[in-house]
Design a protein around this motif. Sequence first.
Motif, short mmCIF file in Angstrom:
data_model
loop_
_atom_site.label_atom_id
_atom_site.label_comp_id
_atom_site.label_asym_id
_atom_site.label_seq_id
_atom_site.Cartn_x
_atom_site.Cartn_y
_atom_site.Cartn_z
N LYS A 237 42.85 63.86 31.86
CA LYS A 237 43.75 62.93 32.57
C LYS A 237 43.74 63.17 34.08
CE LYS A 237 48.00 65.63 31.88
NZ LYS A 237 49.39 65.58 31.35
N GLU A 238 43.37 64.41 34.50
CA GLU A 238 43.33 64.71 35.93
C GLU A 238 42.17 64.02 36.64
OE1 GLU A 238 43.66 67.03 33.61
OE2 GLU A 238 45.75 67.65 33.92
N GLN A 239 41.26 63.44 35.85
CA GLN A 239 40.10 62.76 36.46
C GLN A 239 40.31 61.26 36.59
OE1 GLN A 239 37.46 65.38 33.72
NE2 GLN A 239 36.03 64.42 35.14
N PHE A 240 41.50 60.79 36.29
CA PHE A 240 41.81 59.38 36.42
C PHE A 240 42.82 59.21 37.56
CE2 PHE A 240 40.34 59.97 32.12
CZ PHE A 240 39.57 58.85 31.86
N TYR A 241 42.39 58.63 38.65
CA TYR A 241 43.28 58.40 39.79
C TYR A 241 42.67 57.33 40.68
CZ TYR A 241 39.96 61.85 41.67
OH TYR A 241 38.82 62.53 42.02
N THR A 242 43.49 56.79 41.60
CA THR A 242 43.02 55.78 42.54
C THR A 242 42.44 56.48 43.76
OG1 THR A 242 44.66 54.18 41.81
CG2 THR A 242 43.70 53.85 43.99
N MET A 243 41.25 56.07 44.17
CA MET A 243 40.58 56.67 45.32
C MET A 243 40.82 55.81 46.57
SD MET A 243 38.52 58.78 46.88
CE MET A 243 37.83 59.72 45.52
N ILE A 244 41.20 56.46 47.66
CA ILE A 244 41.34 55.77 48.95
C ILE A 244 40.27 56.36 49.88
CG2 ILE A 244 42.84 55.26 50.89
CD1 ILE A 244 45.22 55.64 49.04
N THR A 245 39.39 55.51 50.37
CA THR A 245 38.30 55.98 51.23
C THR A 245 38.83 56.30 52.63
OG1 THR A 245 37.70 53.83 52.14
CG2 THR A 245 36.77 54.39 49.99
N PRO A 246 38.07 57.05 53.44
CA PRO A 246 38.49 57.36 54.81
C PRO A 246 38.79 56.11 55.64
CG PRO A 246 36.65 58.75 54.18
CD PRO A 246 36.82 57.76 53.07
N SER A 247 38.18 54.98 55.28
CA SER A 247 38.44 53.73 56.02
C SER A 247 39.69 53.02 55.52
CB SER A 247 37.23 52.80 55.88
OG SER A 247 37.09 52.38 54.54
N GLY A 248 40.31 53.55 54.43
CA GLY A 248 41.53 52.94 53.89
C GLY A 248 41.30 52.02 52.72
N ARG A 249 40.06 51.84 52.29
CA ARG A 249 39.78 50.97 51.15
C ARG A 249 40.26 51.64 49.87
NH1 ARG A 249 33.98 49.76 48.32
NH2 ARG A 249 34.80 48.44 46.64
N VAL A 250 40.93 50.87 49.00
CA VAL A 250 41.39 51.36 47.71
C VAL A 250 40.35 51.04 46.64
CG1 VAL A 250 43.19 51.20 45.94
CG2 VAL A 250 43.80 51.09 48.38
N ILE A 251 39.95 52.06 45.88
CA ILE A 251 38.93 51.87 44.82
C ILE A 251 39.55 52.21 43.48
CG2 ILE A 251 36.68 52.60 43.94
CD1 ILE A 251 35.88 53.30 46.78
N GLU A 252 39.64 51.22 42.62
CA GLU A 252 40.15 51.43 41.26
C GLU A 252 38.98 51.71 40.32
OE1 GLU A 252 43.19 51.61 40.44
OE2 GLU A 252 44.28 50.68 42.12
N LEU A 253 39.21 52.59 39.36
CA LEU A 253 38.16 52.92 38.40
C LEU A 253 37.98 51.80 37.37
CD1 LEU A 253 38.97 56.65 37.60
CD2 LEU A 253 36.74 55.80 38.38
#
Length: 530
Positions: A237-253
């Motif tokens: 479960k620790e490997q499921f999260y929302t990633m925010i790139t250095p430019s601020g873009r939100v990446i959903e899995l």
Amino acid sequence: MPTLEWIGKEKVINHHQEVPFRVLERQYSFDENGQTASDNGSENMIIRGDNLEALKALLPRYEGRVKCIYIDPPYNTGNEGWVYNDNVNDPKIRKWLGEVVGKEGEDLTRHDKWLCMMYPRLKLLQKLLAEEGVIFISIDDNAQTLLRMICDEIFGVRNFLAQIVWQKRTSPDARRKVSAGHEYVCAYFKNVDCADSSINLLNFSESDKSKYKNPDNDPRGPWVSTDCTAQAGHGTKEQFYTMITPSGRVIELPDNLCWRFTKPRMDEEIAAGRIWFGSDGKGVPRKKTYLSEREGRNLWTWWPNSEVGHTQEATKEITTIFEKTATFDYPKPVRLIQRIIQIATKKDSIILDSFAGSGTTAHAVLNMNKADGGHRKFILVEMMDYAETITAERVRRVIKGYGQDKNAVEGTGGSFSFYELGEPLLIGENLNEAVGSEKIREYVWFTETKLPYAPTESENPYYLGANKGAAYYFYYEPQRVTVLDHEFLSGLRERGEITVIYADRCAISPEKLRELGIVFKKIPRDISRL
């Protein structure tokens, strides 16, 4: 575990134990200065004789010492039209089948014959292989299934390494609607628990290095990137999260994926500059792998001919060496064997080929020693008559150089000694006096200690040496009966916690022997059979 059954199996499954032990007789030695009757001390061997008996003869010196075995046995195709008879109908093999399998052998199919021929040879090869060793076996579709099954039985399923696919041709055969462009190289460990020291990575080629770039001027140097996601079914479960790139873009899995790292670990990698988000900082994260941190190129089971050669290349090599149309059909290219040696040996390893054919394995070993200054040793065994005229002759020419003008190839240097199978050590239950005392001593020492024999300096000519607290004596004279008595004991200087003494007779009581810490072994009764 499923096993393979065939006619004659029960006769050959333990036949390696019944093979007579023959001594090896050196015929001549060869090096850059030419051929000589005297022994030049070379550890490289070419042996002419049946490979079953030759492998048995190698046990005292080489059991458990061979790092890499490569064999190119008959492929069981049924084709009789070439020098290395591939239907296992060679008169020597047929005679052997008749003697070992008996009258049943008359009814064997070629598959039964092939399995009867291969099984005891593989058993002895397994004994010779070092714990960290690997065996590679060339085969094609005619017998690869049979080979895998008997190797699973002899080496163990868990010791299977890979079935490598070698692209042997450069183009399809225009005469066939479907033509075979590949063969296999089947590989097994001796002991998978020693696998870490068994396989080397490949050296990076210039083409490999060119794939590494450094668009962000990373101080760690050029790198390649790989995906930072993994299959969701394998994630925590620790490997499921929302990633925010250095430019601020939100990446959903996506639903079926998780991140390769936990959030704290991902943050560490980003802070260290080991994650790439593309030149604009908005891309899906990718993990950097640096050229400077790689030991070599990982292996896979597809070996293209551009990397390891093909059959036409091998034929051209033979033609150039012998300066005439190829004298040997279907040799293997030197680059193929060099690849095997590169990934499976160290610079001082022993390499064995008991179906030596034209001698490609020795050629590959000599090439590699010249290239990297190594001291690898080769042992070749060839039962056919061309062992001298083709196998050994090729090695002689490789050592001294061959070819003319633009085809001239500089010699590799090196040496070898040529051997024949000699007398059996035992005739019936008796020692064969024609063998010579020193070779009998070597055999007895090995059966006691499982170590190669090295003569020990001693005032007592019957002293063999000491191992693990035990001292060994072989009190043997070909022309007289030897007796272990008090007079003989008075001359012993080297003693162990236990002292093992071989002699024809013993004149001391068992009680006294126990009191003195002596074990008497009767010649020839108590000499172990390999």
